[in-house]
Enzyme design. Structure first.
Site, PDB file in Angstrom:
ATOM      1  N   CYS A 164       3.816 -43.284  71.795  1.00 19.98           N
ATOM      2  CA  CYS A 164       5.109 -42.594  71.779  1.00 19.98           C
ATOM      3  C   CYS A 164       5.180 -41.558  70.640  1.00 19.98           C
ATOM      4  CB  CYS A 164       6.246 -43.610  71.732  1.00 19.98           C
ATOM      5  SG  CYS A 164       7.789 -42.937  72.365  1.00 19.98           S
ATOM      6  N   ILE A 167      10.667 -45.242  75.713  1.00 19.25           N
ATOM      7  CA  ILE A 167      11.879 -45.171  74.878  1.00 19.25           C
ATOM      8  C   ILE A 167      11.963 -43.777  74.253  1.00 19.25           C
ATOM      9  CG2 ILE A 167      13.124 -46.190  72.933  1.00 19.25           C
ATOM     10  CD1 ILE A 167      11.368 -48.731  73.341  1.00 19.25           C
ATOM     11  N   ARG A 168      12.910 -42.990  74.740  1.00 19.35           N
ATOM     12  CA  ARG A 168      13.008 -41.588  74.281  1.00 19.35           C
ATOM     13  C   ARG A 168      11.610 -40.973  74.155  1.00 19.35           C
ATOM     14  NH1 ARG A 168      16.952 -39.314  72.020  1.00 19.35           N
ATOM     15  NH2 ARG A 168      15.998 -38.815  70.040  1.00 19.35           N
ATOM     16  N   GLU A 212       3.005 -52.439  73.045  1.00 24.64           N
ATOM     17  CA  GLU A 212       3.199 -53.510  72.050  1.00 24.64           C
ATOM     18  C   GLU A 212       4.461 -54.325  72.336  1.00 24.64           C
ATOM     19  OE1 GLU A 212       3.750 -50.381  71.646  1.00 24.64           O
ATOM     20  OE2 GLU A 212       5.577 -50.059  70.491  1.00 24.64           O
ATOM     21  N   HIS A 244       5.089 -47.903  75.280  1.00 28.16           N
ATOM     22  CA  HIS A 244       4.983 -48.887  74.192  1.00 28.16           C
ATOM     23  C   HIS A 244       4.364 -50.201  74.672  1.00 28.16           C
ATOM     24  CE1 HIS A 244       7.632 -46.926  71.138  1.00 28.16           C
ATOM     25  NE2 HIS A 244       8.130 -46.336  72.210  1.00 28.16           N
ATOM     26  N   ARG A 290       8.672 -33.478  73.510  1.00 29.82           N
ATOM     27  CA  ARG A 290       9.436 -34.600  72.944  1.00 29.82           C
ATOM     28  C   ARG A 290      10.663 -34.907  73.802  1.00 29.82           C
ATOM     29  NH1 ARG A 290      11.346 -33.550  67.310  1.00 29.82           N
ATOM     30  NH2 ARG A 290      11.736 -35.778  67.320  1.00 29.82           N
ATOM     31  N   GLU A 326      10.138 -42.243  64.965  1.00 30.74           N
ATOM     32  CA  GLU A 326      10.645 -40.875  65.067  1.00 30.74           C
ATOM     33  C   GLU A 326       9.608 -39.959  64.435  1.00 30.74           C
ATOM     34  OE1 GLU A 326      13.390 -40.543  66.881  1.00 30.74           O
ATOM     35  OE2 GLU A 326      13.036 -38.391  66.814  1.00 30.74           O
ATOM     36  N   SER A 327       9.015 -39.095  65.250  1.00 31.97           N
ATOM     37  CA  SER A 327       7.874 -38.304  64.772  1.00 31.97           C
ATOM     38  C   SER A 327       8.241 -37.421  63.577  1.00 31.97           C
ATOM     39  CB  SER A 327       7.294 -37.475  65.907  1.00 31.97           C
ATOM     40  OG  SER A 327       8.311 -36.761  66.571  1.00 31.97           O
TER      41      SER A 327
HETATM   42  N1  GLN Z   1      11.769 -39.565  70.447  1.00 30.65           N
HETATM   43  C1  GLN Z   1      10.836 -39.894  69.422  1.00 30.65           C
HETATM   44  C2  GLN Z   1      10.203 -38.650  68.811  1.00 30.65           C
HETATM   45  O1  GLN Z   1      10.404 -37.585  69.300  1.00 30.65           O
HETATM   46  C3  GLN Z   1       9.759 -40.826  69.928  1.00 30.65           C
HETATM   47  C4  GLN Z   1      10.381 -42.108  70.385  1.00 30.65           C
HETATM   48  C5  GLN Z   1       9.517 -43.317  70.216  1.00 30.65           C
HETATM   49  O2  GLN Z   1       8.512 -43.325  69.530  1.00 30.65           O
HETATM   50  N2  GLN Z   1       9.936 -44.394  70.805  1.00 30.65           N
HETATM   51  O3  GLN Z   1       9.536 -38.739  67.841  1.00 30.65           O
END
Ligand code: GLN
Length: 202
Positions: free
Chosen positions: A78, A137-138, A180, A178, A108, A47-48
């Site tokens: 991400c 992922i998001r 990884e 991702h 984002r 989560e940034s």
């Molecule tokens: N949604 C996250 C963000 O805004 C990033 C998601 C992720 O790294 N998988 O930071």
């Protein structure tokens, strides 16, 4: 070749494993002093906003900026991509600043809240063979890149077709997805190659 994985939050272990499998010596990194001992750095997904908060608390934010300015090769996946962006187009959830370095605007959670995660094949410039199986992922997408940055890959199908999801600017690399998590090492190998070349190695 030593590569650190910023270990404030996120999927650190998976990156360490992928880097080791790509031929690097990899270890989690948390402190500014450790930056001097690595040839490259990975900013993992997570989560940034949380990573930025912890980077301030651990007093590693300014050293990270200095390292980027000094040319340290950095790969952001991400949330890591968001951290490398010079500009964030953010609706609602605030992220006031980033580490920066890549001349791009990221958005984002761009693929929509109802679509938390999905996979797609993405052709990435510089990666030979089959397209990369990209796990989102998001994830953010790249709204636009400035003249300094180069788009390496785009989504090819669906509503997001054409959106940029892989970018490079000099010694900085970023993907919305991702690698990884898939066992496909080619993005990590590509980054290791960037690090090796910068070190003047073969
Ligand atoms: N949604 C996250 C963000 O805004 C990033 C998601 C992720 O790294 N998988 O930071």
């Amino acid at each position: 070749m030593r590569i650190g994985v910023l270990a404030l939050q996120g999927d650190v272990r998976e990156h360490v494993r992928a880097l080791e499998a790509s031929g690097a010596t990899a270890a989690p990194l948390r402190r500014a002093a450790e930056l001097g001992g690595v040839d490259g750095l990975v900013l993992p997904g997570g989560e940034s906003t949380t990573i930025m908060k912890l980077a301030r608390i651990f007093e590693v934010l300014e050293p990270l900026r200095a390292a980027v300015a000094g040319g340290l090769p950095v790969y952001g996946s991400c949330a890591g991509m968001i951290l490398l962006a010079d500009r964030v187009d953010d609706e609602g959830s605030p992220l006031e600043e980033t580490i920066g370095g890549i001349d791009m605007t990221v958005r984002r959670n761009a693929f929509g809240r109802q679509v938390d995660s999905f996979e797609e094949d993405v052709a990435v410039e510089g990666i030979d063979g089959q397209p990369v199986r990209a796990v989102f992922i998001r994830a953010p997408w790249v709204q636009e890149v400035g003249p300094g940055a180069q788009a390496l890959g785009r989504v090819s199908t669906g509503a997001a077709a054409g959106r940029i999801v892989a970018v490079r600017q000099g010694s900085l690399l970023a993907t919305s997805f991702h690698p990884e998590l898939t066992g496909d090492l080619r993005i990590h190998e590509y980054f290791c190659d960037m690090v090796r070349r910068r070190n003047g190695g073969a």
